[in-house]
Design a protein around this motif. Sequence first.
Motif, mmCIF file in Angstrom:
data_model
loop_
_atom_site.group_PDB
_atom_site.id
_atom_site.type_symbol
_atom_site.label_atom_id
_atom_site.label_comp_id
_atom_site.label_asym_id
_atom_site.label_seq_id
_atom_site.Cartn_x
_atom_site.Cartn_y
_atom_site.Cartn_z
ATOM 1 N N UNK A 70 0.852 -1.187 0.000
ATOM 2 C CA UNK A 70 0.000 0.000 0.000
ATOM 3 C C UNK A 70 0.887 1.236 0.000
ATOM 4 N N UNK A 71 0.299 2.356 -0.389
ATOM 5 C CA UNK A 71 1.052 3.606 -0.472
ATOM 6 C C UNK A 71 1.223 4.232 0.909
ATOM 7 N N UNK A 72 2.077 5.246 0.992
ATOM 8 C CA UNK A 72 2.298 5.946 2.255
ATOM 9 C C UNK A 72 1.018 6.607 2.751
ATOM 10 N N UNK A 73 0.244 7.183 1.831
ATOM 11 C CA UNK A 73 -1.007 7.828 2.216
ATOM 12 C C UNK A 73 -2.010 6.808 2.766
ATOM 13 N N UNK A 74 -2.102 5.658 2.100
ATOM 14 C CA UNK A 74 -3.020 4.623 2.574
ATOM 15 C C UNK A 74 -2.595 4.099 3.939
ATOM 16 N N UNK A 75 -1.309 3.942 4.142
ATOM 17 C CA UNK A 75 -0.817 3.493 5.448
ATOM 18 C C UNK A 75 -1.177 4.508 6.523
ATOM 19 N N UNK A 76 -1.070 5.800 6.200
ATOM 20 C CA UNK A 76 -1.411 6.843 7.164
ATOM 21 C C UNK A 76 -2.892 6.772 7.549
ATOM 22 N N UNK A 77 -3.751 6.494 6.571
ATOM 23 C CA UNK A 77 -5.185 6.377 6.852
ATOM 24 C C UNK A 77 -5.464 5.178 7.760
ATOM 25 N N UNK A 78 -4.856 4.029 7.444
ATOM 26 C CA UNK A 78 -5.089 2.826 8.237
ATOM 27 C C UNK A 78 -4.591 3.013 9.674
ATOM 28 N N UNK A 79 -3.418 3.603 9.828
ATOM 29 C CA UNK A 79 -2.869 3.823 11.164
ATOM 30 C C UNK A 79 -3.721 4.828 11.930
ATOM 31 N N UNK A 80 -4.268 5.835 11.230
ATOM 32 C CA UNK A 80 -5.126 6.810 11.900
ATOM 33 C C UNK A 80 -6.345 6.161 12.524
ATOM 34 N N UNK A 81 -7.038 5.307 11.783
ATOM 35 C CA UNK A 81 -8.218 4.642 12.328
ATOM 36 C C UNK A 81 -7.819 3.661 13.431
ATOM 37 N N UNK A 82 -6.741 2.931 13.230
ATOM 38 C CA UNK A 82 -6.297 1.994 14.261
ATOM 39 C C UNK A 82 -5.969 2.725 15.575
ATOM 40 N N UNK A 83 -5.387 3.917 15.470
ATOM 41 C CA UNK A 83 -5.029 4.680 16.665
ATOM 42 C C UNK A 83 -6.270 5.058 17.466
ATOM 43 N N UNK A 84 -7.311 5.484 16.751
ATOM 44 C CA UNK A 84 -8.565 5.852 17.427
ATOM 45 C C UNK A 84 -9.209 4.628 18.069
ATOM 46 N N UNK A 85 -9.227 3.512 17.354
ATOM 47 C CA UNK A 85 -9.829 2.295 17.896
ATOM 48 C C UNK A 85 -9.052 1.796 19.111
ATOM 49 N N UNK A 86 -7.723 1.896 19.066
ATOM 50 C CA UNK A 86 -6.911 1.452 20.199
ATOM 51 C C UNK A 86 -7.136 2.346 21.422
ATOM 52 N N UNK A 87 -7.280 3.639 21.197
ATOM 53 C CA UNK A 87 -7.523 4.553 22.318
ATOM 54 C C UNK A 87 -8.846 4.236 22.997
ATOM 55 N N UNK A 88 -9.861 3.942 22.212
ATOM 56 C CA UNK A 88 -11.158 3.594 22.812
ATOM 57 C C UNK A 88 -11.053 2.292 23.594
ATOM 58 N N UNK A 89 -10.342 1.310 23.061
ATOM 59 C CA UNK A 89 -10.234 0.029 23.765
ATOM 60 C C UNK A 89 -9.541 0.218 25.116
ATOM 61 N N UNK A 90 -8.526 1.071 25.166
ATOM 62 C CA UNK A 90 -7.825 1.304 26.425
ATOM 63 C C UNK A 90 -8.692 2.020 27.454
ATOM 64 N N UNK A 91 -9.618 2.841 26.967
ATOM 65 C CA UNK A 91 -10.479 3.603 27.884
ATOM 66 C C UNK A 91 -11.841 2.958 28.079
ATOM 67 N N UNK A 92 -12.036 1.740 27.572
ATOM 68 C CA UNK A 92 -13.370 1.133 27.588
ATOM 69 C C UNK A 92 -13.896 0.930 29.004
ATOM 70 N N UNK A 93 -13.031 0.521 29.921
ATOM 71 C CA UNK A 93 -13.480 0.312 31.302
ATOM 72 C C UNK A 93 -14.002 1.612 31.909
ATOM 73 N N UNK A 94 -13.298 2.724 31.673
ATOM 74 C CA UNK A 94 -13.767 4.014 32.185
ATOM 75 C C UNK A 94 -15.085 4.411 31.542
ATOM 76 N N UNK A 95 -15.224 4.142 30.263
ATOM 77 C CA UNK A 95 -16.465 4.486 29.570
ATOM 78 C C UNK A 95 -17.627 3.647 30.090
ATOM 79 N N UNK A 96 -17.372 2.378 30.403
ATOM 80 C CA UNK A 96 -18.451 1.493 30.868
ATOM 81 C C UNK A 96 -19.017 1.934 32.218
ATOM 82 N N UNK A 97 -18.160 2.463 33.077
ATOM 83 C CA UNK A 97 -18.638 2.868 34.410
ATOM 84 C C UNK A 97 -18.947 4.356 34.479
ATOM 85 N N UNK A 98 -18.822 5.058 33.353
ATOM 86 C CA UNK A 98 -19.133 6.482 33.325
ATOM 87 C C UNK A 98 -18.089 7.356 33.985
ATOM 88 N N UNK A 99 -16.853 6.855 34.117
ATOM 89 C CA UNK A 99 -15.812 7.624 34.792
ATOM 90 C C UNK A 99 -14.957 8.432 33.832
#
Length: 442
Positions: free
Chosen positions: A362-391
């Motif tokens: 894949x191209x550099x631009x496509x890699x940047x797009x894929x990494x961008x979405x993965x970064x957001x998804x990873x951040x949510x997964x790390x904060x999922x416990x806080x989100x579940x309890x409303x903290x």
Amino acid sequence: MAFSETGASCWDRALRVARPEVVGSVRGIVGLTIEVAGTMSAVGDLVQIGSGPDAVPAEVVAADRDAARCMPLGPTHGLRSGMPVRALGSALTAPVGRGLLGRVVDGLGRPIDGKGPLRADARLPVTGNAPHPLERARVAEPLELGVRVLDTLVTVGRGQRMGLFAGSGVGKSSLLSMVARGTDAEVSVIALVGERGREVREFLEDDLGPEGLARSVVVVATSDEPPLVRLRSAFVATRIAEGFRDEGSHVVLMMDSLTRVAMAQREIGLSVGEPPATRGYPPSTFALLAQLLERAGTAATGSITGIYTVLVDGDDHNEPIADAARSILDGHVVLDRKLAVAGHFPSVDALASISRVATRVISREQRSLAVGLRTVMAARRQAQDLLDVGAYVSGSNPLVDAAVTHGRAIDAFLQQPLEDAAGAEDSWRRLAELVAVMGVTA
């Protein structure tokens, strides 16, 4: 006296016909193993037990000093000690050639679709060698699979070998059917190993369809077949795919499932006296996996992109077969039961899935797009416990805020109806729009 080449070949054939036939006999039958004596057959040779229409073919899988142990390639009902055994003088072969397109064959390469004899170019031994490592072309082009999450976040290259890892009932076969219909490969070779008989017709008519079947070859060995037939069906499918690759074609080889191939080898190995090792699998199982999987991939011309489903025992992704397959393959797609239960299809856990060649195709631009979405998804997964309890406090992490705000849009991108095929160009366009809306960068 000099002979021409034609005369010499005729002379050789005459000698073979006049040679006395060697007939052995069955010495005993224990479980799945038939012990024969007097044939002088080598490991891998075919023999015929009995005579006439009720004769049963078998393959030599082990040899002792004065006897050979065979595994049947057909039903064993009615076999008895003392029956005649004739050596066929050859190993199992598989048909190859473009005349196989649109056909359905059994685990031994025989037609079962009622469309008459196969129009094969040749029949070649199912055993073979992987391409020389220094003669393989490099994986440099992406292969469109028609599945949005795979084409963008886990991009597969032509000639790559990929595993679909999941427990039972999580959607491996359904995802494989999406790939069979949506891929832009010239030819698809599909091996259904150990499948339920009920599912074969459903796969052919509903999942694959007439259009998909027209550019495919399907090899079927249902769960009630002898273990050697189930094992050899994987090698028959691989040999058929190699025939297309040798012509310079780009082929997708889909096998469902690699675990059942390993289970068949376990039955065979234990029956001939191999010692059980990890979880009962004999050592030959792990050697066989490497021999089978290394035959896929690129060659000097053409390629075989291998996609193998792996049934993980009890959702344990570190069980022996999954661990061995992951170490050989060029990437893995993990299907998550929690996503499947929630109605998220395909149930691909994108963060746990890896393509080892994605950055090369894949191209550099496509890699940047894929990494961008993965970064957001990873951040949510790390904060999922806080989100579940409303903290979680809004504004604490811009990535988590983007994941929460655009959660539905992310899910809509990752999900895809079974009957839809997504073009790679359209998938990348949608990903670019999603990343731009979220305002994230790699």
